[in-house]
Design a protein around this motif. Sequence first.
Motif, PDB file in Angstrom:
ATOM      1  N   LYS A   1       0.954  -1.356   0.168  1.00 50.99           N
ATOM      2  CA  LYS A   1       0.066  -0.237   0.036  1.00 50.99           C
ATOM      3  C   LYS A   1       1.046   1.347   0.025  1.00 50.99           C
ATOM      4  O   LYS A   1       2.070   1.419   0.489  1.00 50.99           O
ATOM      5  CB  LYS A   1      -0.697  -0.137   1.113  1.00 50.99           C
ATOM      6  CG  LYS A   1      -1.999  -0.907   1.184  1.00 50.99           C
ATOM      7  CD  LYS A   1      -2.899  -0.753   2.160  1.00 50.99           C
ATOM      8  CE  LYS A   1      -4.224  -1.767   2.450  1.00 50.99           C
ATOM      9  NZ  LYS A   1      -5.232  -1.419   3.603  1.00 50.99           N
ATOM     10  N   ILE A   2       0.324   2.274  -0.692  1.00 53.90           N
ATOM     11  CA  ILE A   2       0.914   3.549  -0.570  1.00 53.90           C
ATOM     12  C   ILE A   2       0.208   4.503   0.530  1.00 53.90           C
ATOM     13  O   ILE A   2       0.929   5.103   1.139  1.00 53.90           O
ATOM     14  CB  ILE A   2       0.989   4.300  -1.900  1.00 53.90           C
ATOM     15  CG1 ILE A   2       1.630   3.440  -2.915  1.00 53.90           C
ATOM     16  CG2 ILE A   2       1.633   5.858  -1.725  1.00 53.90           C
ATOM     17  CD1 ILE A   2       1.799   3.889  -4.240  1.00 53.90           C
ATOM     18  N   SER A   3      -1.069   4.477   0.488  1.00 52.01           N
ATOM     19  CA  SER A   3      -1.821   5.331   1.377  1.00 52.01           C
ATOM     20  C   SER A   3      -3.253   5.058   1.225  1.00 52.01           C
ATOM     21  O   SER A   3      -3.621   4.033   0.502  1.00 52.01           O
ATOM     22  CB  SER A   3      -1.781   6.881   1.125  1.00 52.01           C
ATOM     23  OG  SER A   3      -2.670   7.146   0.085  1.00 52.01           O
ATOM     24  N   PRO A   4      -3.952   5.394   2.437  1.00 53.26           N
ATOM     25  CA  PRO A   4      -5.284   4.687   2.528  1.00 53.26           C
ATOM     26  C   PRO A   4      -6.093   5.384   1.376  1.00 53.26           C
ATOM     27  O   PRO A   4      -7.343   4.879   1.149  1.00 53.26           O
ATOM     28  CB  PRO A   4      -5.843   5.332   3.743  1.00 53.26           C
ATOM     29  CG  PRO A   4      -4.784   5.450   4.673  1.00 53.26           C
ATOM     30  CD  PRO A   4      -3.765   5.949   3.516  1.00 53.26           C
ATOM     31  N   ASP A   5      -5.891   6.574   0.425  1.00 56.31           N
ATOM     32  CA  ASP A   5      -6.458   7.194  -0.637  1.00 56.31           C
ATOM     33  C   ASP A   5      -6.259   6.621  -1.889  1.00 56.31           C
ATOM     34  O   ASP A   5      -6.905   6.999  -2.724  1.00 56.31           O
ATOM     35  CB  ASP A   5      -6.179   8.647  -0.525  1.00 56.31           C
ATOM     36  CG  ASP A   5      -6.649   9.167   0.836  1.00 56.31           C
ATOM     37  OD1 ASP A   5      -7.892   8.840   1.458  1.00 56.31           O
ATOM     38  OD2 ASP A   5      -6.134  10.141   1.537  1.00 56.31           O
ATOM     39  N   ILE A   6      -5.264   5.767  -1.904  1.00 62.03           N
ATOM     40  CA  ILE A   6      -4.487   5.204  -3.160  1.00 62.03           C
ATOM     41  C   ILE A   6      -5.038   3.692  -3.356  1.00 62.03           C
ATOM     42  O   ILE A   6      -4.745   3.199  -2.457  1.00 62.03           O
ATOM     43  CB  ILE A   6      -3.188   5.604  -3.261  1.00 62.03           C
ATOM     44  CG1 ILE A   6      -2.714   6.885  -3.446  1.00 62.03           C
ATOM     45  CG2 ILE A   6      -2.698   5.105  -4.688  1.00 62.03           C
ATOM     46  CD1 ILE A   6      -1.340   7.219  -3.419  1.00 62.03           C
ATOM     47  N   PRO A   7      -5.760   3.546  -4.447  1.00 65.82           N
ATOM     48  CA  PRO A   7      -6.219   1.904  -4.583  1.00 65.82           C
ATOM     49  C   PRO A   7      -5.233   1.185  -4.513  1.00 65.82           C
ATOM     50  O   PRO A   7      -3.969   1.386  -5.014  1.00 65.82           O
ATOM     51  CB  PRO A   7      -6.839   1.959  -5.992  1.00 65.82           C
ATOM     52  CG  PRO A   7      -7.341   3.576  -6.118  1.00 65.82           C
ATOM     53  CD  PRO A   7      -6.110   4.310  -5.402  1.00 65.82           C
ATOM     54  N   SER A   8      -5.266  -0.189  -4.107  1.00 64.55           N
ATOM     55  CA  SER A   8      -4.154  -1.091  -3.619  1.00 64.55           C
ATOM     56  C   SER A   8      -4.965  -2.419  -3.721  1.00 64.55           C
ATOM     57  O   SER A   8      -5.980  -2.688  -3.636  1.00 64.55           O
ATOM     58  CB  SER A   8      -3.496  -1.001  -2.268  1.00 64.55           C
ATOM     59  OG  SER A   8      -4.681  -1.111  -1.279  1.00 64.55           O
ATOM     60  N   VAL A   9      -3.942  -3.363  -4.090  1.00 63.33           N
ATOM     61  CA  VAL A   9      -4.057  -5.018  -4.063  1.00 63.33           C
ATOM     62  C   VAL A   9      -3.020  -5.478  -3.410  1.00 63.33           C
ATOM     63  O   VAL A   9      -1.918  -5.523  -3.658  1.00 63.33           O
ATOM     64  CB  VAL A   9      -4.314  -5.275  -5.447  1.00 63.33           C
ATOM     65  CG1 VAL A   9      -4.493  -6.988  -5.543  1.00 63.33           C
ATOM     66  CG2 VAL A   9      -5.547  -4.684  -6.604  1.00 63.33           C
ATOM     67  N   THR A  10      -3.369  -6.251  -2.134  1.00 61.66           N
ATOM     68  CA  THR A  10      -2.257  -6.650  -1.397  1.00 61.66           C
ATOM     69  C   THR A  10      -2.857  -8.162  -0.695  1.00 61.66           C
ATOM     70  O   THR A  10      -4.013  -8.534  -0.760  1.00 61.66           O
ATOM     71  CB  THR A  10      -2.016  -5.876  -0.002  1.00 61.66           C
ATOM     72  OG1 THR A  10      -3.130  -5.590   0.516  1.00 61.66           O
ATOM     73  CG2 THR A  10      -1.354  -4.418  -0.612  1.00 61.66           C
ATOM     74  N   VAL A  11      -1.951  -8.754   0.159  1.00 63.82           N
ATOM     75  CA  VAL A  11      -2.419  -9.891   0.684  1.00 63.82           C
ATOM     76  C   VAL A  11      -2.168  -9.938   2.305  1.00 63.82           C
ATOM     77  O   VAL A  11      -1.719  -8.859   2.634  1.00 63.82           O
ATOM     78  CB  VAL A  11      -1.657 -11.102   0.307  1.00 63.82           C
ATOM     79  CG1 VAL A  11      -1.981 -11.369  -1.228  1.00 63.82           C
ATOM     80  CG2 VAL A  11      -0.024 -11.036   0.645  1.00 63.82           C
ATOM     81  N   ASN A  12      -2.616 -10.796   3.000  1.00 61.54           N
ATOM     82  CA  ASN A  12      -2.330 -10.489   4.523  1.00 61.54           C
ATOM     83  C   ASN A  12      -1.002 -11.347   4.810  1.00 61.54           C
ATOM     84  O   ASN A  12      -0.868 -12.389   5.248  1.00 61.54           O
ATOM     85  CB  ASN A  12      -3.546 -11.398   5.195  1.00 61.54           C
ATOM     86  CG  ASN A  12      -3.792 -11.252   6.670  1.00 61.54           C
ATOM     87  OD1 ASN A  12      -2.611 -10.592   7.177  1.00 61.54           O
ATOM     88  ND2 ASN A  12      -4.687 -11.315   7.394  1.00 61.54           N
ATOM     89  N   ASN A  13      -0.165 -10.448   4.552  1.00 55.38           N
ATOM     90  CA  ASN A  13       1.293 -10.967   4.969  1.00 55.38           C
ATOM     91  C   ASN A  13       1.648 -11.272   6.615  1.00 55.38           C
ATOM     92  O   ASN A  13       2.198 -12.247   6.838  1.00 55.38           O
ATOM     93  CB  ASN A  13       2.082  -9.655   4.720  1.00 55.38           C
ATOM     94  CG  ASN A  13       2.406  -9.338   3.119  1.00 55.38           C
ATOM     95  OD1 ASN A  13       2.867 -10.316   2.425  1.00 55.38           O
ATOM     96  ND2 ASN A  13       1.982  -8.167   2.824  1.00 55.38           N
ATOM     97  N   TYR A  14       0.937 -10.454   7.349  1.00 51.36           N
ATOM     98  CA  TYR A  14       1.119 -10.928   8.800  1.00 51.36           C
ATOM     99  C   TYR A  14       0.558 -12.271   9.262  1.00 51.36           C
ATOM    100  O   TYR A  14       1.140 -13.063   9.915  1.00 51.36           O
ATOM    101  CB  TYR A  14       0.409  -9.759   9.618  1.00 51.36           C
ATOM    102  CG  TYR A  14       0.679  -9.989  11.025  1.00 51.36           C
ATOM    103  CD1 TYR A  14       1.581  -9.760  11.795  1.00 51.36           C
ATOM    104  CD2 TYR A  14      -0.545 -10.375  11.837  1.00 51.36           C
ATOM    105  CE1 TYR A  14       1.516  -9.689  13.142  1.00 51.36           C
ATOM    106  CE2 TYR A  14      -0.646 -10.573  13.257  1.00 51.36           C
ATOM    107  CZ  TYR A  14       0.478 -10.410  13.822  1.00 51.36           C
ATOM    108  OH  TYR A  14       0.419 -10.416  15.063  1.00 51.36           O
ATOM    109  N   GLU A  15      -0.570 -12.415   8.737  1.00 52.13           N
ATOM    110  CA  GLU A  15      -1.333 -13.709   9.198  1.00 52.13           C
ATOM    111  C   GLU A  15      -0.817 -14.898   8.463  1.00 52.13           C
ATOM    112  O   GLU A  15      -0.376 -15.950   8.944  1.00 52.13           O
ATOM    113  CB  GLU A  15      -2.789 -13.612   8.673  1.00 52.13           C
ATOM    114  CG  GLU A  15      -3.620 -14.674   9.411  1.00 52.13           C
ATOM    115  CD  GLU A  15      -3.365 -14.982  10.923  1.00 52.13           C
ATOM    116  OE1 GLU A  15      -3.774 -16.264  11.438  1.00 52.13           O
ATOM    117  OE2 GLU A  15      -3.339 -13.996  11.228  1.00 52.13           O
ATOM    118  N   GLY A  16      -0.313 -14.548   7.118  1.00 57.91           N
ATOM    119  CA  GLY A  16       0.424 -15.618   6.325  1.00 57.91           C
ATOM    120  C   GLY A  16       1.628 -16.232   7.176  1.00 57.91           C
ATOM    121  O   GLY A  16       1.948 -17.245   7.158  1.00 57.91           O
ATOM    122  N   ALA A  17       2.572 -15.217   7.555  1.00 57.79           N
ATOM    123  CA  ALA A  17       3.655 -15.296   8.299  1.00 57.79           C
ATOM    124  C   ALA A  17       3.526 -16.282   9.430  1.00 57.79           C
ATOM    125  O   ALA A  17       4.247 -17.363   9.838  1.00 57.79           O
ATOM    126  CB  ALA A  17       4.463 -14.411   8.560  1.00 57.79           C
TER     127      ALA A  17
END
Length: 326
Positions: A144-160
């Motif tokens: 992510k860049i900021s809450p206002d800029i569209p993003s596509v990510t995964v749940n890195n924390y839970e995956g780890a």
Amino acid sequence: MSTIKEVAAEAKVSVATVSRVINNNGYVNEETRKKVLQAISTLNYMPNEVARSLFKKQSKTIALIVPDIKNPFFPEIARAIEDVMSSQEYTLILCNSDGKVEKEIMYLDAMKQKYVDGIIIVTSTLTPKHIETRDIPIVALDRKISPDIPSVTVNNYEGARQAVQYLKKIGCQKIAHIRGPHAISNADERYKGFMKEVENEPWFHPELVVNGNYNVLETTEATKGLLTKYPDIDGIFAGNDYMAIGVLKAAVQLGIRIPEELSLIGFDGIQLSQLTNPEITTMAQPIYELGLTAAEQLLEMIEGKPLVQLHHHFEVKLMDGQSTKR
């Protein structure tokens, strides 16, 4: 090379009429359209896309900016994006930034000057100010860049966390982590997930975390040092599959058998992880879906449609390979 004026002369119509046919813009009766298309075919006329871009201030082109094209994760992402964009007659420009803010800014400015219609970017250095001042549709991918800029990510924390839980479940008694670069959000999130599972273990020591910098060669050397100092390590969580390959190489050089003596789990689910010997157990991202979603988001922005969902956040899942004990 034929010109639009020559096409107009051949078809006995005005240049404006030829332009309307080429751009499918404005009314042209069917008989005239056929005459123009026949003239284009006869003269083998190719519209000047550069001139068209300058006139329309759009180019049917998008850019993908990634930090390291050598990491197999990014070509797989690019394939999904290209599939979506080519189906809509867009061309994809691929830019490698080396994760450097000055290169990312240079690419943003260059793409803006070329009237690129939108950008998908993987960055840990750009700020919202960099984006807002350039007035071009942008989707952040992987980070992510900021809450206002569209993003596509995964749940890195839970995956780890799930990766470490799995290593514990199969009996690992001392688990190390090869982390990605500091200040890169997904690397930091995976590190935090690892720490959540091990920080209260009696065997844990901060030296069980080393930095592989998302680089296979650096990881090989870092792992050799780690396993030489702590030969009782029996489990490693590598922050991505590319570094997991470096761990495999280090184990071979040290004569350590995987998975008999050392269980290894990576993160990403790249195809290359299935081609190693042994195949790497990994926390798999839905890579194709990530690229597809980012591309679809960008197309909606280019077309001026409101985004139904600003941020897309996917889960990862365990892909059991041969690098962990059964």
